[in-house]
Design a protein around this motif. Structure first.
Motif, PDB file in Angstrom:
ATOM      1  N   ALA A  31      36.833  39.021  19.065  1.00 44.94           N
ATOM      2  CA  ALA A  31      35.851  39.023  17.975  1.00 44.94           C
ATOM      3  C   ALA A  31      36.172  37.935  16.951  1.00 44.94           C
ATOM      4  O   ALA A  31      35.267  37.237  16.478  1.00 44.94           O
ATOM      5  CB  ALA A  31      35.807  40.391  17.307  1.00 44.94           C
ATOM      6  N   ARG A  32      37.445  37.769  16.601  1.00 41.75           N
ATOM      7  CA  ARG A  32      37.817  36.729  15.639  1.00 41.75           C
ATOM      8  C   ARG A  32      37.501  35.340  16.182  1.00 41.75           C
ATOM      9  O   ARG A  32      37.018  34.472  15.453  1.00 41.75           O
ATOM     10  CB  ARG A  32      39.296  36.835  15.269  1.00 41.75           C
ATOM     11  CG  ARG A  32      39.587  37.930  14.267  1.00 41.75           C
ATOM     12  CD  ARG A  32      40.995  37.833  13.702  1.00 41.75           C
ATOM     13  NE  ARG A  32      42.028  38.079  14.689  1.00 41.75           N
ATOM     14  CZ  ARG A  32      42.511  39.276  15.008  1.00 41.75           C
ATOM     15  NH1 ARG A  32      42.051  40.346  14.408  1.00 41.75           N
ATOM     16  NH2 ARG A  32      43.457  39.398  15.911  1.00 41.75           N
ATOM     17  N   THR A  35      33.680  34.955  16.228  1.00 40.93           N
ATOM     18  CA  THR A  35      33.222  34.859  14.839  1.00 40.93           C
ATOM     19  C   THR A  35      33.522  33.485  14.264  1.00 40.93           C
ATOM     20  O   THR A  35      32.676  32.883  13.588  1.00 40.93           O
ATOM     21  CB  THR A  35      33.879  35.967  13.991  1.00 40.93           C
ATOM     22  OG1 THR A  35      33.446  37.234  14.491  1.00 40.93           O
ATOM     23  CG2 THR A  35      33.509  35.848  12.524  1.00 40.93           C
ATOM     24  N   SER A  36      34.699  32.972  14.537  1.00 39.79           N
ATOM     25  CA  SER A  36      35.089  31.658  14.025  1.00 39.79           C
ATOM     26  C   SER A  36      34.149  30.567  14.536  1.00 39.79           C
ATOM     27  O   SER A  36      33.710  29.701  13.766  1.00 39.79           O
ATOM     28  CB  SER A  36      36.533  31.367  14.444  1.00 39.79           C
ATOM     29  OG  SER A  36      36.915  30.091  14.035  1.00 39.79           O
ATOM     30  N   LEU A  38      31.030  30.962  15.647  1.00 42.67           N
ATOM     31  CA  LEU A  38      29.687  31.154  15.088  1.00 42.67           C
ATOM     32  C   LEU A  38      29.658  30.804  13.601  1.00 42.67           C
ATOM     33  O   LEU A  38      28.664  30.256  13.114  1.00 42.67           O
ATOM     34  CB  LEU A  38      29.206  32.583  15.331  1.00 42.67           C
ATOM     35  CG  LEU A  38      28.919  32.917  16.799  1.00 42.67           C
ATOM     36  CD1 LEU A  38      28.550  34.382  16.958  1.00 42.67           C
ATOM     37  CD2 LEU A  38      27.836  32.026  17.382  1.00 42.67           C
ATOM     38  N   ASP A  39      30.740  31.107  12.882  1.00 43.39           N
ATOM     39  CA  ASP A  39      30.813  30.722  11.470  1.00 43.39           C
ATOM     40  C   ASP A  39      30.668  29.208  11.316  1.00 43.39           C
ATOM     41  O   ASP A  39      29.958  28.731  10.425  1.00 43.39           O
ATOM     42  CB  ASP A  39      32.131  31.173  10.836  1.00 43.39           C
ATOM     43  CG  ASP A  39      32.167  32.648  10.489  1.00 43.39           C
ATOM     44  OD1 ASP A  39      31.107  33.315  10.526  1.00 43.39           O
ATOM     45  OD2 ASP A  39      33.272  33.145  10.168  1.00 43.39           O
ATOM     46  N   THR A  48      27.717  33.114   6.866  1.00 43.23           N
ATOM     47  CA  THR A  48      28.735  33.461   7.849  1.00 43.23           C
ATOM     48  C   THR A  48      28.051  34.231   8.973  1.00 43.23           C
ATOM     49  O   THR A  48      26.907  34.693   8.819  1.00 43.23           O
ATOM     50  CB  THR A  48      29.831  34.347   7.237  1.00 43.23           C
ATOM     51  OG1 THR A  48      29.243  35.602   6.860  1.00 43.23           O
ATOM     52  CG2 THR A  48      30.479  33.685   6.025  1.00 43.23           C
ATOM     53  N   SER A  49      28.755  34.398  10.069  1.00 36.32           N
ATOM     54  CA  SER A  49      28.175  35.166  11.167  1.00 36.32           C
ATOM     55  C   SER A  49      27.969  36.622  10.758  1.00 36.32           C
ATOM     56  O   SER A  49      27.022  37.266  11.214  1.00 36.32           O
ATOM     57  CB  SER A  49      29.031  35.063  12.426  1.00 36.32           C
ATOM     58  OG  SER A  49      30.331  35.537  12.191  1.00 36.32           O
ATOM     59  N   THR A  50      28.807  37.137   9.882  1.00 37.71           N
ATOM     60  CA  THR A  50      28.634  38.507   9.387  1.00 37.71           C
ATOM     61  C   THR A  50      27.347  38.619   8.576  1.00 37.71           C
ATOM     62  O   THR A  50      26.566  39.557   8.754  1.00 37.71           O
ATOM     63  CB  THR A  50      29.846  38.930   8.538  1.00 37.71           C
ATOM     64  OG1 THR A  50      31.020  38.832   9.342  1.00 37.71           O
ATOM     65  CG2 THR A  50      29.693  40.345   8.008  1.00 37.71           C
ATOM     66  N   TRP A 124      22.213  29.280  15.226  1.00 35.58           N
ATOM     67  CA  TRP A 124      22.929  30.306  15.974  1.00 35.58           C
ATOM     68  C   TRP A 124      22.588  30.280  17.466  1.00 35.58           C
ATOM     69  O   TRP A 124      23.463  30.425  18.317  1.00 35.58           O
ATOM     70  CB  TRP A 124      22.595  31.688  15.396  1.00 35.58           C
ATOM     71  CG  TRP A 124      23.041  32.817  16.253  1.00 35.58           C
ATOM     72  CD1 TRP A 124      24.276  33.407  16.265  1.00 35.58           C
ATOM     73  CD2 TRP A 124      22.269  33.499  17.244  1.00 35.58           C
ATOM     74  NE1 TRP A 124      24.316  34.406  17.196  1.00 35.58           N
ATOM     75  CE2 TRP A 124      23.096  34.482  17.810  1.00 35.58           C
ATOM     76  CE3 TRP A 124      20.965  33.370  17.707  1.00 35.58           C
ATOM     77  CZ2 TRP A 124      22.645  35.332  18.820  1.00 35.58           C
ATOM     78  CZ3 TRP A 124      20.526  34.209  18.708  1.00 35.58           C
ATOM     79  CH2 TRP A 124      21.358  35.175  19.250  1.00 35.58           C
ATOM     80  N   ASN A 128      25.374  30.433  20.276  1.00 34.62           N
ATOM     81  CA  ASN A 128      25.557  31.676  21.025  1.00 34.62           C
ATOM     82  C   ASN A 128      25.408  31.432  22.526  1.00 34.62           C
ATOM     83  O   ASN A 128      26.160  31.979  23.334  1.00 34.62           O
ATOM     84  CB  ASN A 128      24.554  32.729  20.541  1.00 34.62           C
ATOM     85  CG  ASN A 128      24.930  34.112  20.986  1.00 34.62           C
ATOM     86  OD1 ASN A 128      25.984  34.629  20.623  1.00 34.62           O
ATOM     87  ND2 ASN A 128      24.070  34.737  21.780  1.00 34.62           N
TER      88      ASN A 128
END
Length: 152
Positions: A31-32, A35-36, A38-39, A48-50, A124, A128
């Motif tokens: 996940a990290r 996430t990195s 995608l961020d 951010t991706s969040t 994105w 992705n």
């Protein structure tokens, strides 16, 4: 998950074996890393991706309440409320009381939020897709399936 050779068991070998097999740890590492990437892709949109994920939850919400969003995201209501508050503070979302029931708080994207989300989505999508290609689409599909299965 890999299987280590059987030998003398020690705390060190047991811990090393756990590192190879601990689904929670491996999921967080994965996940990290995702996430990195995608961020980085979303940085030109200022999200951010969040934040992107939360804005997608809001935009697609069949139940636009904090509780409904929290349930879909697998979060508790107070965490969801704090996350939504950040979007509200940035002018990307608003929380309004329902006309029918003043106790019900609905979350919506503002016009600026919808515009930002559209820009972010365009960034994105190829990022992705590239992640799916790097992981292998069958693995990526397995992640989607596992998330859905464990979420039930």
């Amino acid at each position: 998950m890999t299987k280590r050779k059987q030998g003398t068991r020690t705390l060190r070998t047991d811990a090393a074996a756990a590192l190879d097999a601990d689904l929670g740890l491996l999921a967080r590492v994965l996940a990290r890393r995702i996430t990195s990437e995608l961020d980085r892709a979303l940085q030109p949109a200022g999200l951010t991706s969040t934040q992107f994920g939360l804005m997608c939850l809001i935009a697609a919400a069949p139940d636009d309440t904090i509780a409904g969003l929290a349930q879909r995201a697998g979060l508790n209501q107070s965490t969801m409320s704090r996350n939504v508050d950040q979007l509200v503070g940035a002018g990307l979302a608003e929380v309004v009381a329902s006309e029918a029931d003043r106790r019900r708080r609905a979350v919506w994207l503002t016009e600026a939020g919808a515009t930002r989300l559209a820009h972010a989505h365009a960034l994105w999508q190829p990022a992705n897709l590239a992640l799916g290609e790097r992981l292998g689409f069958s693995r990526a599909d397995a992640l989607v399936g596992a998330a859905a299965e464990l979420g039930e």
